[in-house]
Write an enzyme that holds these catalytic residues in place. Structure first.
Site, PDB file in Angstrom:
ATOM      1  N   GLU A 133       0.826  -1.225   0.000  1.00  0.00           N
ATOM      2  CA  GLU A 133       0.000   0.000   0.000  1.00  0.00           C
ATOM      3  C   GLU A 133       0.855   1.267   0.000  1.00  0.00           C
ATOM      4  O   GLU A 133       0.530   2.259  -0.669  1.00  0.00           O
ATOM      5  CB  GLU A 133      -0.910  -0.003   1.240  1.00  0.00           C
ATOM      6  CG  GLU A 133      -1.879   1.150   1.314  1.00  0.00           C
ATOM      7  CD  GLU A 133      -2.888   1.148   0.174  1.00  0.00           C
ATOM      8  OE1 GLU A 133      -3.734   0.250   0.140  1.00  0.00           O
ATOM      9  OE2 GLU A 133      -2.807   2.039  -0.684  1.00  0.00           O
ATOM     10  N   GLY A 191      14.175  20.587   2.332  1.00  0.00           N
ATOM     11  CA  GLY A 191      14.030  19.137   2.496  1.00  0.00           C
ATOM     12  C   GLY A 191      12.831  18.554   1.757  1.00  0.00           C
ATOM     13  O   GLY A 191      12.494  17.386   1.935  1.00  0.00           O
ATOM     14  N   LYS A 209       4.977   4.596  -9.939  1.00  0.00           N
ATOM     15  CA  LYS A 209       3.657   4.463  -9.301  1.00  0.00           C
ATOM     16  C   LYS A 209       2.572   4.234 -10.356  1.00  0.00           C
ATOM     17  O   LYS A 209       1.660   3.425 -10.163  1.00  0.00           O
ATOM     18  CB  LYS A 209       3.347   5.717  -8.480  1.00  0.00           C
ATOM     19  CG  LYS A 209       4.342   5.940  -7.360  1.00  0.00           C
ATOM     20  CD  LYS A 209       4.125   7.311  -6.725  1.00  0.00           C
ATOM     21  CE  LYS A 209       5.233   7.650  -5.755  1.00  0.00           C
ATOM     22  NZ  LYS A 209       5.223   9.047  -5.347  1.00  0.00           N
TER      23      LYS A 209
END
Ligand SMILES: NC(=O)c1ccc[n+]([C@@H]2O[C@H](COP(=O)([O-])OP(=O)(O)OC[C@H]3O[C@@H](n4cnc5c(N)ncnc54)[C@H](OP(=O)(O)O)[C@@H]3O)[C@@H](O)[C@H]2O)c1
Length: 419
Positions: A133, A191, A209
């Site tokens: 997941e 970041g 993905k």
């Protein structure tokens, strides 16, 4: 309630996600025990540097230097792979765990995009879970949503904003009117972007993905090489301004920057959020949105997988047996039809617009609107053309004809308009 035997898990990789999983299991321990029907306990861990301060107490777990040892230990029920990388140690561990009959949970999209089918076959032949997941859109339960919730539907489209770094950069450019390079540099300092941002901004992370989502949604074999990638490097502040003037926002939709109508839900996905749209023949349009990365959201997805395994609720990793997944020939994108935004930076001289119009006429592309912005100090002019519905092949032919023309001062920018 009868005391149940704990499910004992091992974690390989103790970075952002690995330590997030330890923190989540500590914080929500009681609740997870009730939901899972039994305690979930971390038993052994592995990473590179045993002595690194990870901000969580790891002295209570068995440390192993060689992560393969996690597969060999008999006291471990489930292996969690949070190392990363499409091949190398992560893949070796995943193969060994499934080969030894140990359920595997992973957040590793790169590995699944390249080796997902092999790993699913191993899981299938051993009759054990392979859960991932966290690999797609971090905390958003889109794998569960498609694999289970929408399983009854024929899915006609799946698309979305799959990379938080790109979305952060595009939405910051939009809000602050700044250019790509400057916003990327700032994102790195804050970041939000890696020191080497290639995987994110060139669309490779989103492509991993998308390859997984496409397989799940369409019942096809994962084929990473079939994914045609653009990324956001060429999007400029003036594209964002022109898009806004035309009623659109620019988003990296899947693996291409696209013009998204301001009334479409994807245009409201801001900052580092992710969102996925899936269209099913009975359910209609589904919209999933949330945090696509970060320790908390990603750990939430990893632990949800563990809870499923503890409950004995799992099925085929790609929603059907691997033998039922269809091999899909590489799509011919040239036949895709849609409206397109073309941006040219051209020399300020007579006849340039006619030259572009002629190339479009020759390729059979018809023009919906043209915007011309006055000459800037360097003598260049910005020309934006929005086409009527045209095949991608015809757009490519137009650009081929204009390539190398003396009037073109930069590579034209092409963005399809989401309908
Ligand atoms: N970060 C996110 O928000 C996010 C979201 C979704 C999915 N993911 C995926 O989750 C996975 C982990 O990501 P992350 O962000 O947690 O990575 P990370 O912070 O870089 O952590 C990686 C961990 O793996 C260990 N490691 C790396 N190479 C190793 C090797 N050869 N042998 C043993 N251990 C090794 C490192 O050990 P040391 O600490 O000792 O160096 C580190 O603990 C990746 O597949 C990533 O794509 C991450």
């Amino acid at each position: 309630m009868e005391e149940q035997r704990p499910m004992r898990v091992a974690i390989a990789g103790l970075g952002t996600v690995g330590t997030g999983v330890i923190r989540l299991l500590d914080t929500n321990r009681e609740l997870i025990m009730r939901r899972a029907g039994r305690p979930i306990e971390v038993c052994a861990i592995s990473a590179r540097d045993r002595y690194k301060d990870r901000g969580v107490d790891i002295s209570r777990f068995v440390w192993v230097d060689d992560m393969m040892e996690l597969v060999r230990r008999e006291d471990i029920d489930v292996v969690i792979e949070l190392v990363g990388g499409s091949d190398g140690p992560a893949l070796a561990l995943a193969r060994a765990a499934l080969g030894a009959g140990k359920p595997l949970v992973t957040a590793n999209k790169a590995m699944l995009a390249h080796h997902g089918l092999d790993l699913a076959l191993l899981a299938e032949s051993a009759g054990i879970p392979l859960k991932y997941e966290a690999a797609v859109a971090g905390g958003i339960p889109v794998i569960k949503g498609l694999r289970e919730g929408a399983a009854a539907n024929e899915i006609s489209r799946v698309y979305g904003i799959l990379n938080g770094t790109c979305n952060y950069i595009l939405t910051t450019m939009e809000k602050e009117g700044r250019d790509f390079d400057e916003v990327l540099r700032e994102a790195q300092e804050l970041g939000f972007a890696e020191a080497d941002p290639t995987f994110d901004i060139d669309g490779i992370d989103a492509a991993h993905k998308l390859a997984i989502l496409a397989s799940l949604a369409f019942g096809t074999q994962i084929d990473f090489d079939a994914v045609d990638i653009t990324g956001i490097r060429d999007v400029q502040a003036f594209d964002i301004r022109e898009a806004a003037a035309l009623g659109y926002r620019i988003r990296l939709v899947g693996i291409h920057p696209m013009m998204v109508p301001q009334q479409h839900p994807l245009s409201h996905v801001d900052g580092s959020l992710n969102a996925i749209v899936a269209e099913g023949n009975f359910v209609g349009r589904l919209f999933f949105q949330g945090a696509g990365a970060g320790a908390g959201p990603t750990a939430s997805a990893v632990v949800a997988d563990l809870i499923d395994i503890a409950r004995d609720e799992y099925g085929d990793p790609f929603a059907m047996q691997v033998g039922h997944l269809v091999a899909q020939p590489k799509a011919d994108t040239g036949t895709h039809v849609g409206r397109t935004y073309l941006r040219f930076i051209v020399r300020d001289k007579p006849g340039v617009l006619a030259e572009i119009a002629a190339a479009m006429r020759d390729a059979g592309v018809s023009i919906e609107s043209v915007i011309q912005r006055g000459a800037s100090e360097d003598g260049s002019v910005l020309l934006v053309v929005v086409t009527h519905d045209s095949a991608e092949r015809a757009i490519a032919q137009t650009l081929d004809q204009l390539r190398g023309a003396d009037s073109m001062l930069a590579k034209p920018m092409v963005m399809h308009i989401l309908d």
